[in-house]
Design an enzyme around this catalytic site. Sequence first.
Site, PDB file in Angstrom:
ATOM      1  N   LYS A  85      11.513  -8.460  12.183  1.00  0.00           N
ATOM      2  CA  LYS A  85      10.960  -7.118  12.425  1.00  0.00           C
ATOM      3  C   LYS A  85      10.104  -6.705  11.219  1.00  0.00           C
ATOM      4  CE  LYS A  85      15.238  -5.189  10.569  1.00  0.00           C
ATOM      5  NZ  LYS A  85      16.554  -4.667  10.914  1.00  0.00           N
ATOM      6  N   TYR A 126      -3.543   9.102 -14.960  1.00  0.00           N
ATOM      7  CA  TYR A 126      -3.393  10.459 -14.425  1.00  0.00           C
ATOM      8  C   TYR A 126      -2.207  11.175 -15.075  1.00  0.00           C
ATOM      9  CZ  TYR A 126      -6.442   9.132 -10.525  1.00  0.00           C
ATOM     10  OH  TYR A 126      -7.495   8.731  -9.756  1.00  0.00           O
TER      11      TYR A 126
END
Length: 369
Positions: free
Chosen positions: A33, A251
């Site tokens: 999956k 940042y």
Amino acid sequence: MRTWAEIDLDNLAYNIKKIKELSHDRDIMAIIKADAYGMGAVTIAKELSEQGVKIFGVSSLEEGIELRNFGIKEEILILAGTFNEELEIAEKYNLQVTLTDISQIEYILEKNMSLYVHIKVDTGMGRVGFTVDEAKKAIGMCQDKGIEVRGIYSHLSVADESDKESIEYTRKQLERFEEFQNIKNIKYIHILNSGGILNFSEITQSNLVRAGIIMYGVYGEGIIKELKRVFTLKSRILFLKELEEDIDISYGRVGKGYKGDLIATVTVGYADGFRRELSNKGTVDILGKPCEIVGKICMDMLMVRIPDEIREKVKVGDEVIVMGEDVFEKSKIIGSSIYELFTGLSRRVSRVYLKNGKPHVVNNLIGKV
Ligand SMILES: *Cc1c(COP(=O)(O)O)cnc(C)c1O
């Protein structure tokens, strides 16, 4: 290439053989999956089918259809439940479905569908499934009315945890499931996931295991020593600078660079799936040395401080090991799991498959490279 996941299919093949041993020779349903936990479901399925895997597990109808569209002929079970309107499509693609409610059986009968079904019992996961008594009724109802019950199964919630309470809880779940051990005319009886295979294979009655993350040599509590590592996330140095003065890096200015530091910019960021919680905490490896991440991880890049030992050797273009052996430690730093790190790898990260030691590169944006 800027950033790629190296996926060693030779080691995967080795692992699947070992998992068969660890499972006491039970059959293996390979759980692929979520794009095989980020490794690429189609490629992984093809390799595993060469290795003799006869049944796959996916989460959704679409994941099953993807495998069929790419030529996977083995049995496929949709694990995470199915809505009624999806059942007809599952039938069309020869996908097996998980039933969790009597109304689904009524729907299948009403539409006269021919589907292989697996009955899901909730023995303690608390997610989906029949109670033990309801499951017996559901099986009876299917078998009376000619619906083929291909499997009966349940799911363990703490099989990969080794504290006493978790072990007891798993034993309780296994005990509840024992009600089904002698059931007739059902091909697959399955409950063991990766943690279950490692810790409870011996005491469990069942004839199929559901192997997910264990195929990559890791599980909930870290690295598995009997298995080989399949996955490494790699990137490269894009830019190098020696600081002429103290500066703030990235940042938010939480990263500190000091005069004389050699700072490398690496082409991996949180949009590749390298989690931002590792800002100012994690490390990556360059030339075999851990290098601290300085400042916030950006969307597409991050900065590291180059340690003195390798200062004279590093150059632009060098390979960086972003996550590999330390994937478990990194999952702890972010307060999550290896599963989340794997499945978070984004589409633009190339997948480089090693087979017989040779690389084969696939990029989801542009195909074969
Ligand atoms: C995901 C999943 C698995 C595989 O889990 P691992 O811990 O990766 O082995 C097995 N069974 C079900 C129902 C699942 O959803």
